[in-house]
Design a protein around this motif. Sequence first.
Motif, mmCIF file in Angstrom:
data_model
loop_
_atom_site.group_PDB
_atom_site.id
_atom_site.type_symbol
_atom_site.label_atom_id
_atom_site.label_comp_id
_atom_site.label_asym_id
_atom_site.label_seq_id
_atom_site.Cartn_x
_atom_site.Cartn_y
_atom_site.Cartn_z
ATOM 1 N N ARG A 1719 -25.941 -14.861 -31.061
ATOM 2 C CA ARG A 1719 -26.306 -15.035 -32.458
ATOM 3 C C ARG A 1719 -25.065 -15.455 -33.256
ATOM 4 N N ASN A 1720 -23.970 -14.849 -32.954
ATOM 5 C CA ASN A 1720 -22.711 -15.158 -33.642
ATOM 6 C C ASN A 1720 -22.417 -16.647 -33.513
ATOM 7 N N LEU A 1722 -24.494 -19.015 -32.941
ATOM 8 C CA LEU A 1722 -25.476 -19.889 -33.605
ATOM 9 C C LEU A 1722 -25.268 -19.886 -35.119
ATOM 10 N N GLU A 1723 -24.885 -18.706 -35.652
ATOM 11 C CA GLU A 1723 -24.882 -18.607 -37.109
ATOM 12 C C GLU A 1723 -23.542 -18.964 -37.735
ATOM 13 N N GLU A 1724 -22.521 -19.109 -36.902
ATOM 14 C CA GLU A 1724 -21.176 -19.297 -37.500
ATOM 15 C C GLU A 1724 -21.125 -20.604 -38.265
ATOM 16 N N PRO A 1725 -20.720 -20.534 -39.534
ATOM 17 C CA PRO A 1725 -20.676 -21.793 -40.309
ATOM 18 C C PRO A 1725 -19.499 -22.630 -39.866
ATOM 19 N N ARG A 1792 -33.903 -19.640 -28.972
ATOM 20 C CA ARG A 1792 -33.380 -20.403 -30.111
ATOM 21 C C ARG A 1792 -32.157 -21.188 -29.705
#
Length: 1834
Positions: A1719-1720, A1722-1725, A1792
């Motif tokens: 998740r980290n 995938l979500e890291e901007p 995902r």
Amino acid sequence: MLHLRPRRDSTPATTRWQNKFDENLEQWPHLNELVHCYTTDWVKDENKYGHYESVGPLSFQNQIYEGPDTDIETEMCLAGARRAKAEDITEDDIPSTSGRQFMEAADADTQPSGVPKHFGQSPLPAYEPAFDWENERSLILGQRIPETPISHGMKISIKVQSLQFQVGLVEPFYGTISLYNRERREKLSEDFYFRVLPTEMQDTKSSYGRHGVFYLDAPSASVCLLIQLERHATEEGGVTSSVYSRKESGHLTDREKQKLQVWSQIMPYKESFAWAMVSLFDNNAGAASVGPASPSSPLAPSVSGSSSHEGVFETSAKISLDGKLGYSSVNSVMVEISNLDKVKESYTEESLLDPKRKVHKPVKGVLRLEIEKHQISQAEMENMSEIGTNDSVDPSDHIAESSSGKHPSDGFDDPQGSISKWNSHDGKEASGNGTNIHGNPDFNSDDFHAFDFRTTTRNEPFLQLFHCLYVYPLTVSLGRKKNLFIRVELREDDGDLRKQPLEAMYPRDPGAPLQKWAHTQVAAGARMACYHDEIKLSLPAMWTPTHHLLFTFFHVDLQTKLEAPKPVVIGYAALPLSSHAQLRSEISLSIMKELIPHYLQDTGRERLDYLEDGKNVFKLRLRLCSSLYPVNERIRDFFLEYDRHTLRTSPPWGSELLEAINSLKNVDSTALLQFLHPILNMLLHLIGNGGETLQVAAFRAMVNIVTRVQQESVDDAERNHFLVNYVDYAFDDFGGRQPPVYPGLSTVWGSLARSKAKGYRVGPVYDDVLAMAWFFLELIVKSMALEKARLFYHSLPIGEDIPPMQLKEGVFRCIMQLYDCLLTEVHERCKKGLSLAKRLNSSLAFFCYDLLSIIEPRQVFELVSLYLDKFSGVCLSVLHECKLTFLQIVCDHDLFVEMPGRDPSDRNYLSSVLIQELFLTWDHEDLSLRAKAARILVVLLCKHEFDVRYQKPEDKLYIAQLYFPLIGQILDEMPVYYNLSSIEKREVLIVILQIVRNLDDDSLVKAWQQSIARTRLFFKLLEECLLLFEHKKPADGMLLGSSSRNPVGEAPASPKYSDRLSPAINNYLSEASRQEVRPQGTPDNGYLWQRVNSQLSSPSQPYSLREALAQAQSSRIGASAQALRESLHPLLRQKLELWEENLSASVSLQVLEAAEKFSKMAASHKIATDYGKLDCITAIFMSLLSRNQSLAFWKAFFAVFNSMFDLHGATLMARENDRFLKQVTFHLLRLAVFRNENIRNRAVVGLQILVRSSFHYFMQTARLRVMLIITLSELMSDVQVTQMRSDGSLEESGEARRLRKSLGEMADETKSVSLLMECGLPESALVAIPEKFAESKWSWSEVKYLSECLLLALDASLEHALLAPVMTMDRYAASESFYKLAMAFAPVPDLHIMWLLHLCDAHQEMQSWAEAAQCAVAVAGVVMQALVARNDGVWSKDHVAALRKICPMVSSEITSEASAAEVEGYGASKLTVDSAVKYLQLANKLFSQAELFHFCASILELVIPVYKSRRAYGQLAKCHTMLTNIYESILEQESSPIPFTDATYYRVGFYGDRFGKLDKNEYVYREPRDVRLGDIMEKLSHIYETRMDGNHTLHIIPDSRQVKAEELQPGVCYLQITAVDPVMEDEDLGSRRERIFSLSTGSVRARVFDRFLFDTPFTKNGKTQGGLEDQWKRRTVLQTEGSFPALVNRLVVIKSESLEFSPVENAIGMIETRTAALRNELEEPRSSEGDQLPRLQSLQRILQGSVAVQVNSGVLSVCTAFLSGEPATRLRSQELQQLIAALLEFMAVCKRAIRVHFRLIGEEDQDFHTQLVNGFQSLTAELSHYIPAILSEL
């Protein structure tokens, strides 16, 4: 005072001439003069040579100089106790300074109570321990040496013990003994008569027990005893003497005995019987023995029979144990003479010595003599007067006292015989070596003293009255045989034949009156009669032509007919005295048949009838011995003219007398010398009351005679021996029978001098007068002294001193003029460099010296000032030297101290002149004169100091005040002092100390009252004392410099012995080397007195000083004092040490005493000094403390120290005196290290006194603490805090242990009182309330804190030192020790910074950049805080807080002390903004090397305000550029796909006793990021393996489980090493997820960690490995002391907590961790869309590990383990729910991620994507078996 000294005769009483014939001597003035000259008592001026009684020299104690590691005091006590047990200590065991033994004087008890107590012994006696006034005087140029009256060699006493014959002794025998010189065939003495009676004939009264005493100049092989025996003439037909030579043994028959006895009673005349010659000295004796035996060579040359005799000897001298003779130097030897040569027919003297003569039958008998040899010694000369005379004897026969000392001797004189010096006197003890007459019972006053014929031929003045004639009839040759003997008589005239002859013959029997005639032996039946008699007769004083000897020749019949045999006259012979008396050769006379009146006159001659046709058949010899009748005609003429002049019988102009006087020049020297005394007396008589012409003639003649005597006599002394004796003893100024001589003498001499001064020619005589000036000056003085004595003799009561005499004006003027002329001579001749001038100068000085005792001193001062005017100021060297000699002589006067001033109001004139002149001399360019002047001063003060008369304190005070002006002069002109060499400085300083010691306070204050500068100079002098008298031991390397700053080597090596230390040392050492050295058991320890056996004197180390010095010079050892010292004999070296120690100790104590007085006076503000700093006191104290001092000093010191701080604490503790305080603290700490308890305890008390003052004046101890810490750190570099163990490792040294003990005791309340008592301080010294304060500020708790701070610093230093060997290997421990030092010295910013920088360097070497940077930050923090505290920086407290975030060690408490730490050389002066910036920049550089960029940013933000405030835009630009780079680097770190780590961390546990302090401790190590677990294991095992010894091994525990101590094996050391992860500040440690480090470091935050964790898997069922369902996990969290990055590489773990996770929680955690990671990702901007590549890569990595079934059985294995079968039933429903939820979430995130992956990939990754999709699908299928719901979810 003048004393009459009875004149001591060696003229036998038997020879001494008395005016037997009652002639009136008045008609012959010269005879009167002669008789007076020989018979009056001598007058000696006792003051002339000075008197000096000294107190015994002080005895040196062993001074104890302790080093840090010695405790000599205790050792000495123990050794003393051991010895006391072994032997009761005798007085002799006490070491003494000189040859004499002294008991220690218990000064303390004997001093009266009012006297001020001194701390130590007086420095001057310590400087001159062997002061010898005699010796010092003898060194003065032209010094007068007292002469003893002349005496010769030795005397021998002989006593006849017995005579035994083989056939028995039945008749009396008679004999003579005389000294005889074989080689010269000359009789040396008159005969000594003895007789031996058979027992039945002896009557008690006439036992012949007397000794014959003979005098000898020196032993010589040719001197022997000639013994002649005689018996009653043999009866014709009776028993002949041949019975005594019978060969066969057997006694005489009774008839023979009877015949002999009867005959010997009838027959009065004797015949010669036998003779013998006995050699007194062996052939070698004369050569070997130098002069008579001196006491030091115990056995004199033996008295022995010559080789031709079979003499038997037994020496009865018992040699007593001490190697001296039992009864001093007397040797009595029994001599048995068994070879008596029988006289057969007439024999002559020649035949005695004829080697070819036929040997007569020897007599079978033995004569036993007792021969004793005596020294003519001092004691004898003194005792003679006590022996008294034997009055029972006829008064005409006063026996001479038993001595040949013909002169008295003064108790101090060296009896200097003209032959040799035999009894060395040192003037301080009565001679024990002389023969004490009373001690020898055999010596009685009846002894016969044989007249020594050489008296009449010696070249020396006659001193006694003797006037006699010896007659030796030799042979009478007649035509027929006769039994002939001769009668001798002395007749006055030849007119009346019946007139009785004069009673002039000396009898043979002792004690009988003079006889009218004397008989010779009988020459029996001889044609040629030979005689061996000596007939002695007394002569009339003047003889007329008619005085004559008459010889009568008798024949005696040697048969008894009816009555006894009657002698029959055969003829006569006459000999007139006047024509023949002085002849020495043989005289032949013819024999007249009968006498008629006027037989002497030529007219009567024809009527006479002669035997043998008037041939000269009678031969005889005469020997005239007379001191009345001069053989020399010119002298006789002079006597005659003198008589005529005196009796006024000659014409008044006296020209004959002038001629006679002038002709005295031509008299031969022997005659002149013999009659020297009377001739001088007569000339003086003429000078005293003749007319002017006569006066001058007499004076010139006298000068001539005196000069001749001086030149022609054997001794080359400057003052001739005979002349000295004349002036000192014989001259008595005519016994007051006429006016004194001195006015006449000075007039005649003065007029001569004035003529010379006016330029008249005075002839060569004037130089002679100058050369002999001493003689005339001494005569003048003696004449004055005699006049003075006579003036006051009757008027004064006994026992009162005679007042000085005032010279009459005229005479004094005359003497002044004469003195003036002589001075001019000295002045002029000196410039030409003549030695005459120097001698004359000394004579003039002695003239003043003598006059001081006689006339009014102020008159003498006129002369002295006349002298000083002539020689004023600084003159030429040679003149100046004369001046010094002059002063030296005058000031040596016995009453020098008591002299008045010139005006009644003045003080001592001489002393003021002396001080003035000596001071002038010290400025003279001639260095030798400076030395001489200094020496004069020391000797004078020593003389006063040891003088018995001046031992009272008031006397000493008076003397000190006399010399006190000298100190003033030196202070006024210090450069004069500074230009002196160190020897002179020492001499001057010792004198100053001595004066200061004896002054009272009121006088001393004067030196300090004038000005501040002058007071300072006074103390400069005292400092010089300490410097020049410092005692350095060779081993004093350590701890002596005032601090570690100066290397010991630079200290000037004090010049040790030889002239460089002082002339005193030579006297002292030569005294030491003279001592009798007794080999005795030496005590065990080396410090006590060593007695050295004299055999130890090896060639390399001679025992005598002179040899040692000579050797040192010849071998050029002298280069270094040390070498010179080594070359000394051990005993001397020890003496030298003892001397130096005592001198140094007494000087230090004296200086301390002065400082104490000063401090007391300063307290009352009586004196001029700088009260703000009291620099005088502080300078002296620093000087005293920085030197090696004796134990005695330390004992005295602390009481003064205490009172000083009591009185002046505020000033001494003030800022201005920081330097002083620092020195004091340094030395107190230095002493606190000493092994000697006495010193160490005192140091502790000293520290407490400082603390007390600190409380009183500052209310707190912060400043003192800083001081102490600073000095402790200085001391640490000097003290050896570690020492080697036997195995080579280091341990704490004794010094460190003792320092620790001292620092502890300092705060120990319980011990405090006893310590104070022990140091002699009052119990309340610490807590007492000073005057100006209301309450005591003392607080033990503060002291305790102070003590702990110091101990902390000591421990840190010690630990650092102990690490020395492993410093390079064990870098961790090294940096830790630097850190500890930095912390311990934190109160002193300088030291704190210093150690931090050391630490910084150490880290840089190890490349621990972050730690090094932290050190730099800490340093900057110290500086910043100080600046913020002072408000003079650009920073505020916020900035400091910002800094603390980087380095938590930047503490806040330092600020208060930064100001306290401003000590000279230390302190805030160095703490500036610039230095802070410098260290901040260093930190920035180091942090960027460590890649900790966020720290760099914070640091630069602190630098920027500085540049802003300074408007330094260039620097600002640089800073901002740097900031840009830093932020870019941070971005780079963050965007890296591989998370950035700045370091790795490991937990290390230590278990095992070899680890020391590390044992059972855990540490977290911070290592560079590339260090793996294996590396650190290897590194640590390498470090610690070296620490193991043979009994220990090192193991590493491979896992991270908890270690239980009881399970470990003994003898093994364990290391447990585990990798750990740092914990973020906000992290949830209870989370069951696995930790992925990169997850938490997403944002930029300070990487400061103080917590770490590690997980350890385990099973509870005991299996090592289990399936997932059994696998538990323990998470351990460690908290360290402080946070990383720290100042050190490892921090100790202070707290450790652990959590346990069950297998299910483990499994859930594992799945959640994966989910979170995806998740980290995938979500890291991401910053920009173009930056997809790194994201794709990490996504691929994670997906691959999560989805591919074959790769990871992780998710599946969880299902199989927990969701299938039996385990599923064990799970709680909640756990089951959680597990399923976690799995579902994981799968959803995977799905995902695959979608996102599809969006990101390009062509090349299509296959991979297909694999991922397949893997995901098959995983989903697998899972659906366990979780059916999964299908619907996805």
